[in-house]
Design an enzyme around this catalytic site. Structure first.
Site, PDB file in Angstrom:
ATOM      1  N   HIS A 198       0.857  -1.196   0.000  1.00 39.90           N
ATOM      2  CA  HIS A 198       0.000   0.000   0.000  1.00 39.90           C
ATOM      3  C   HIS A 198       0.889   1.240   0.000  1.00 39.90           C
ATOM      4  O   HIS A 198       1.879   1.298   0.734  1.00 39.90           O
ATOM      5  CB  HIS A 198      -0.883  -0.002   1.252  1.00 39.90           C
ATOM      6  CG  HIS A 198      -1.952   1.051   1.266  1.00 39.90           C
ATOM      7  ND1 HIS A 198      -1.676   2.389   1.421  1.00 39.90           N
ATOM      8  CD2 HIS A 198      -3.301   0.955   1.142  1.00 39.90           C
ATOM      9  CE1 HIS A 198      -2.808   3.071   1.409  1.00 39.90           C
ATOM     10  NE2 HIS A 198      -3.809   2.230   1.236  1.00 39.90           N
ATOM     11  N   CYS A 236      -4.000   2.699  -4.034  1.00 40.40           N
ATOM     12  CA  CYS A 236      -5.014   3.460  -3.307  1.00 40.40           C
ATOM     13  C   CYS A 236      -5.129   4.828  -3.963  1.00 40.40           C
ATOM     14  O   CYS A 236      -4.193   5.638  -3.891  1.00 40.40           O
ATOM     15  CB  CYS A 236      -4.632   3.586  -1.839  1.00 40.40           C
ATOM     16  SG  CYS A 236      -5.787   4.589  -0.870  1.00 40.40           S
ATOM     17  N   HIS A 265      -7.911   0.230  -3.860  1.00 42.36           N
ATOM     18  CA  HIS A 265      -8.726   1.029  -2.938  1.00 42.36           C
ATOM     19  C   HIS A 265      -9.157   2.254  -3.733  1.00 42.36           C
ATOM     20  O   HIS A 265      -8.311   3.029  -4.178  1.00 42.36           O
ATOM     21  CB  HIS A 265      -7.908   1.498  -1.734  1.00 42.36           C
ATOM     22  CG  HIS A 265      -7.470   0.398  -0.824  1.00 42.36           C
ATOM     23  ND1 HIS A 265      -6.707   0.645   0.303  1.00 42.36           N
ATOM     24  CD2 HIS A 265      -7.670  -0.931  -0.854  1.00 42.36           C
ATOM     25  CE1 HIS A 265      -6.470  -0.503   0.925  1.00 42.36           C
ATOM     26  NE2 HIS A 265      -7.040  -1.472   0.228  1.00 42.36           N
ATOM     27  N   ASP A 310     -13.078   2.736  -0.636  1.00 36.66           N
ATOM     28  CA  ASP A 310     -12.243   3.073   0.517  1.00 36.66           C
ATOM     29  C   ASP A 310     -13.010   4.000   1.449  1.00 36.66           C
ATOM     30  O   ASP A 310     -14.238   4.005   1.458  1.00 36.66           O
ATOM     31  CB  ASP A 310     -10.939   3.684   0.023  1.00 36.66           C
ATOM     32  CG  ASP A 310      -9.799   3.528   1.007  1.00 36.66           C
ATOM     33  OD1 ASP A 310      -9.989   2.909   2.061  1.00 36.66           O
ATOM     34  OD2 ASP A 310      -8.698   4.021   0.712  1.00 36.66           O
ATOM     35  N   HIS A 311     -12.290   4.779   2.230  1.00 38.65           N
ATOM     36  CA  HIS A 311     -12.937   5.624   3.240  1.00 38.65           C
ATOM     37  C   HIS A 311     -14.175   6.319   2.679  1.00 38.65           C
ATOM     38  O   HIS A 311     -14.169   6.814   1.554  1.00 38.65           O
ATOM     39  CB  HIS A 311     -11.979   6.718   3.729  1.00 38.65           C
ATOM     40  CG  HIS A 311     -10.676   6.211   4.229  1.00 38.65           C
ATOM     41  ND1 HIS A 311      -9.579   7.027   4.419  1.00 38.65           N
ATOM     42  CD2 HIS A 311     -10.270   4.970   4.577  1.00 38.65           C
ATOM     43  CE1 HIS A 311      -8.558   6.314   4.857  1.00 38.65           C
ATOM     44  NE2 HIS A 311      -8.960   5.059   4.958  1.00 38.65           N
ATOM     45  N   TYR A 324     -15.315   4.525   7.993  1.00 40.68           N
ATOM     46  CA  TYR A 324     -15.703   3.144   7.730  1.00 40.68           C
ATOM     47  C   TYR A 324     -17.145   2.853   8.141  1.00 40.68           C
ATOM     48  O   TYR A 324     -17.456   1.778   8.623  1.00 40.68           O
ATOM     49  CB  TYR A 324     -14.726   2.183   8.409  1.00 40.68           C
ATOM     50  CG  TYR A 324     -13.408   2.121   7.678  1.00 40.68           C
ATOM     51  CD1 TYR A 324     -13.279   1.362   6.522  1.00 40.68           C
ATOM     52  CD2 TYR A 324     -12.315   2.860   8.100  1.00 40.68           C
ATOM     53  CE1 TYR A 324     -12.086   1.312   5.821  1.00 40.68           C
ATOM     54  CE2 TYR A 324     -11.115   2.826   7.413  1.00 40.68           C
ATOM     55  CZ  TYR A 324     -11.008   2.048   6.266  1.00 40.68           C
ATOM     56  OH  TYR A 324      -9.828   2.026   5.566  1.00 40.68           O
TER      57      TYR A 324
END
Length: 346
Positions: A198, A236, A265, A310-311, A324
């Site tokens: 990552h 990501c 991500h 992702d977030h 999350y």
């Protein structure tokens, strides 16, 4: 592509029953959270997690993450023990059907933000990184509680770690990463496991600590250390995309057509003029990244790996683990699925 969703175990307020109701989400991304960093992950713990996931009709093929012990990053003599433990963990995960391991090589702390609940104009709350706020912080202040720091560190531990990292350069950190990869990738190959690093988040040095996985050039260097299908990337979009120096679409195009991206991500970020950023809804017009172009590039290059939204923002009054929650990530999953389906039909 395989759409997945991050789940933090039985204490997660977002349940597996919630997740299975999101169309096209078939896989769970999780980890064994109660094992000290550097210890071998026991096979019985992995089996317990896998059984929980499968009981709700979902699959567990991606582990995020297996943390790398600081002694490995620092290149200390004690790294040998922790590398051997890491190898055993890879073997145990493989025996339980795990296909991808996401990990990072960030010194001391993981992703970092200055605030986790910034209220946006529409009333939603999001994660932000305001450069001016971070620049004023002293990481060795005993009262510091910064999002992304490992809260298990005592202030004495942090001071010792910072002292150790002050002795190594970025090239030293690269050398330690190379040593680690040359030890573990052959094991990953034997186990049919894809290791997926990552990028650093954000992708620049913080508080004088070196960071090396920051953009296209460093990703190329990473995959060149050990040329193997098992040595690949978690791309990501939010981590790489929070630097205007990174062309995220170009990065995805380059590495996806070479089969080097094992895990995606996907999230959007809104870049601010001073180098700060705010996390936004996945929808392209909400941020600085063209999510449609990102997904189109993956699709055009025949991507068959794992994707997760992702977030997300905290919306509709939801509380829980910042970034999350269920609702906004579910919207993100459906947005990404809709783009992919449209591309399929075209």
């Amino acid at each position: 592509m395989k759409m997945t969703f991050r789940w933090y175990g039985e204490d997660d307020p977002v349940t597996l029953k919630n997740i299975r109701q999101i169309p096209n989400v078939k896989g769970i991304v999780s980890a064994i959270y109660n094992i000290p960093v550097g210890e071998v992950c026991p096979i019985n713990k992995i089996k317990e997690l896998k059984e929980l996931v499968e009981k709700d009709g979902l699959t567990l093929e991606v582990i995020e993450s297996v943390p790398v012990h600081e002694d490995i990053k620092l290149g200390l003599p004690s790294r040998e023990k922790f590398i051997e433990n890491y190898k055993e963990t890879i073997k145990n995960l493989s025996k339980c059907g795990i296909k991808v391991i996401c990990y990072n090589f960030m010194p001391v702390f993981d992703w970092t933000r200055s605030q986790l609940d910034k209220e946006l104009e529409d009333g939603s709350k999001t994660l932000v990184y305001y450069k001016e706020q971070v620049d004023k912080l002293n990481p060795l202040d005993g009262g510091l509680s910064l999002p992304g720091w490992d809260s298990s560190y005592k202030i004495e531990d942090l001071r010792e770690l910072f002292d150790e990292y002050s002795k190594i350069s970025q090239e030293d950190l690269w050398s330690n990463l190379e040593y680690f990869l040359k030890q573990i990738i052959p094991i990953a190959e034997q186990c049919d496991i894809k290791m997926a690093i990552h990028p650093d988040d954000p992708p620049w040095p913080i508080f004088g600590l070196p960071r090396i996985i920051t953009g296209k050039e460093s990703l190329e260097r990473l995959v060149s250390i050990y040329d193997s299908p098992s040595n690949g990337l978690t791309v990501c979009t939010g981590s790489l995309g929070c630097s205007d120096k990174n062309d995220v679409v170009d990065i995805i195009d380059e590495f996806s057509k070479r089969g080097k991206i094992h895990f995606m991500h996907i999230r959007n970020v809104k870049l601010l003029d001073d180098g700060s950023f705010e996390e936004s809804a996945h929808y392209s017009k909400c941020g600085s990244l063209d999510i449609v172009d990102i997904v189109k590039t993956l699709h055009n290059n025949g991507f068959t790996g794992y994707i997760r939204p992702d977030h997300g923002r905290m919306i509709w009054g939801e509380t829980g683990k910042p970034g999350y929650g269920l609702y906004d990530r579910a919207l993100g999953a459906m947005y990404l699925t809709g783009i992919w389906e449209t591309l399929d039909k075209q």
